[in-house]
Design a protein around this motif. Structure first.
Motif, short mmCIF file in Angstrom:
data_model
loop_
_atom_site.label_atom_id
_atom_site.label_comp_id
_atom_site.label_asym_id
_atom_site.label_seq_id
_atom_site.Cartn_x
_atom_site.Cartn_y
_atom_site.Cartn_z
N ARG A 24 -3.18 18.93 45.41
CA ARG A 24 -3.42 18.38 43.84
C ARG A 24 -2.81 17.40 43.16
N GLY A 31 -9.34 20.64 42.64
CA GLY A 31 -8.76 21.65 43.12
C GLY A 31 -9.90 22.20 43.95
N ASP A 48 -6.54 26.80 43.91
CA ASP A 48 -5.99 26.23 43.33
C ASP A 48 -6.39 25.17 42.37
N GLY A 49 -6.17 25.06 41.49
CA GLY A 49 -5.55 24.08 40.31
C GLY A 49 -7.23 23.79 39.61
N PRO A 58 -10.77 27.21 35.86
CA PRO A 58 -9.57 27.25 37.16
C PRO A 58 -10.84 27.40 38.02
N THR A 376 -13.90 21.85 48.17
CA THR A 376 -13.43 21.01 46.84
C THR A 376 -14.83 20.10 46.34
#
Length: 400
Positions: A24, A31, A48-49, A58, A376
Motif C-alpha cells: 500500500r 488495500g 490492510d488499507g 476500509p 485486492t
C-alpha cells in the motif's frame, strides 16, 4: 488453535502484514486482505488499507471483490460434477453441445490474414478446460487475438448473453491446432455454456444450486445486489499515468445487479475472503465441506493432475500467464505445481490454484494441508510479482 500449534511461527507471520503495508505505502495496492488456513483451522488473517478511497471504506473481512479468473475453477468443478453423473465426458468435442463449433478452422503457421486458415479437429472439452484448444483472449499476442479484439469476442459482464458470445467465438479461427500448444483463453467461458446446455439452466442458477448454497457461499455471485454495494470494493488499474487509477467503482460498477447480462464462467464472479476460502477448503478436503460432498476424492485428485504433456513452458506458451510457466502444469481449471525449483517459487508438488485479473490469488496445498486466499483489486494481475512473494512469505512462516 494457535498459529504455533498449527506449525507456524507467529512472528514470521507478521511479515505478511508488513508486506501488505509495503504494498500500500509503496503504491502497489490501495488495500488487500489475506486468509491462511491449515487443516481447516485459521492460522492468520490480515486486512490492510482501503477498499474504496473515494468512499473512505476500509478493506475488511467481508469486502466483496471481483475474482475474475478464479471463477474458472468453480466452472471446472461444476463440469466435474456433471462428469460424475455420467452426463458428459472430457474427450467429447465441444460441438456435441454447441453446434456452432462444428466446422473448426485454425490459422496456418505464420498467417498474416484471418482468411489464411485450414480445417482442423474440433477442440475437446478437456482442451477447453486446460487452455490447449486453440481459443485465445483478445489481450494475448498474435493474429488470433487481434481478430478477437476486432470482432469483440469479450465475455465481460455487460457484453450480451453467454450463448450469443459463444457463437461469435465459434465463428473465429483457432490460433493453433487443438492440443499442440498452451494459450490462456476463453475456453472455460465456453464450458460455462456447455454446462447450461447440459443442465437446461442458466449458469448463475447452476452455480447457486450446485456450489454456493451447499457450501454456504452467501456472498458469491455474478453480480452485486444494491443491498451489498456498501461492501463492494472499487477496482483500480495500473496505467502509465497513474499506478492506481480508478477503473470500476463499487458503487457504480459494471457488476451491479441491474447491469450484468453475461454469466462468464471464465471470469464473472464476485466473492469474499471467507466465501472463497470455503470453496478452497472443499478442494483441499477432497470434494467435501460441512457434510456436503460436491465431488468424490478420486475425481478431485484426477482434476488436480497435470493434463499437459509437460510443463506449460514446454507447450510453446506465448500468452499472458498469471503464474510461472516453467515447472507449472495445468489441471482441470487450475495450475498445478510440478517442480518448485523450476518455477522458482516455494511450494509443494501438487499445489493447485489460480488467480484473477485484479491481482487476486488462491492456492491449496495437499501436502501441507493449506488453503490460502489473497484479495485486492488492481488490473492487470501481471503488474507486480505478488503471488510469488506471497508464497515465499507463507512458506517462510511454516516451521512444522
Amino acid at each position: 488453535m494457535s498459529a504455533k500449534m498449527l506449525g507456524f511461527d507467529p512472528e514470521r507471520l507478521t511479515r505478511i502484514d508488513d508486506w501488505m503495508v509495503r504494498n500500500r505505502e509503496g503504491g502497489r495496492y490501495h488495500g488487500s486482505s489475506l486468509l491462511v488456513l491449515r487443516g481447516g483451522e485459521e492460522v492468520h488473517a490480515s486486512f490492510d488499507g482501503m477498499m474504496s478511497v473515494n468512499r473512505g471504506l476500509p478493506f475488511q473481512r467481508d469486502t466483496i471483490v471481483r475474482i475474475y479468473s478464479m471463477t474458472k475453477i468453480v466452472t471446472s468443478v461444476v463440469l466435474g460434477m456433471l462428469v460424475e453423473r455420467g452426463l458428459v465426458h472430457l474427450e467429447a468435442p465441444v460441438s456435441a453441445f454447441l453446434p456452432s463449433f462444428g466446422e473448426a478452422r485454425r490459422l496456418v503457421p505464420g498467417a498474416e490474414r484471418d482468411d489464411q486458415t485450414e480445417p482442423c479437429a474440433v477442440p475437446s472439452l478437456a482442451q477447453l478446460l486446460t487452455h490447449s484448444s486453440g481459443l485465445t483472449y483478445s489481450f494475448n499476442p498474435g493474429l488470433a487475438a487481434r481478430i478477437y479484439e476486432r470482432e469483440k469476442v469479450d465475455f465481460g459482464p455487460r457484453m450480451g448473453v453467454l450463448a450469443d458470445m459463444c457463437d461469435r467465438a465459434a465463428a473465429q479461427p483457432l490460433a493453433f491446432r487443438p492440443g499442440t500448444k498452451w494459450e490462456y483463453s476463453i475456453g472455460i467461458d465456453v464450458i460455462g455454456r456447455v454446462i447450461e446446455v447440459i443442465t437446461g439452466q442458466p449458469l448463475d442458477r447452476v452455480f447457486r444450486e450446485m456450489v454456493f448454497d451447499p457450501l454456504g457461499m452467501v456472498d458469491t455471485a455474478f453480480s452485486v445486489p444494491a443491498s451489498k454495494v456498501g461492501r463492494f470494493a472499487d477496482c483500480y488499474q495500473k496505467t502509465d499515468e497513474d499506478p492506481r487509477a480508478l477503473l470500476d467503482p463499487g458503487d457504480d460498477s459494471s457488476f451491479s445487479e441491474a447491469r450484468v447480462t453475461m454469466f462468464s464462467g471464465g471470469g464473472g464472479l464476485c466473492s469474499t475472503l471467507d466465501d472463497y476460502a470455503r470453496f478452497g477448503e472443499m478442494l483441499r478436503r477432497g470434494g467435501e465441506l460441512g457434510g456436503e460432498r460436491l465431488l468424490s476424492p478420486s475425481t478431485l485428485a484426477f482434476m488436480r493432475r497435470n493434463f499437459l504433456s509437460g510443463d506449460i513452458a514446454s507447450m510453446g506458451a506465448e500468452s499472458f500467464m498469471e503464474m510461472p510457466m516453467a515447472g507449472m502444469g495445468f489441471g482441470i481449471g487450475g495450475a498445478v505445481l510440478l517442480d518448485p525449483a523450476l518455477a522458482r517459487m516455494p511450494g509443494s508438488v501438487g499445489d493447485f490454484g489460480w488467480g484473477g485479473m485484479a491481482s487476486t490469488y488462491f492456492w491449496t496445498d495437499p501436502v501441507k494441508d493449506l488453503t490460502v486466499v489473497f484479495l485486492t483489486q488492481l488490473v492487470p494481475s501481471s503488474s507486480y510479482p505478488s503471488r510469488v512473494e506471497l508464497k515465499a512469505l507463507v512458506h517462510g512462516a511454516l516451521i512444522g
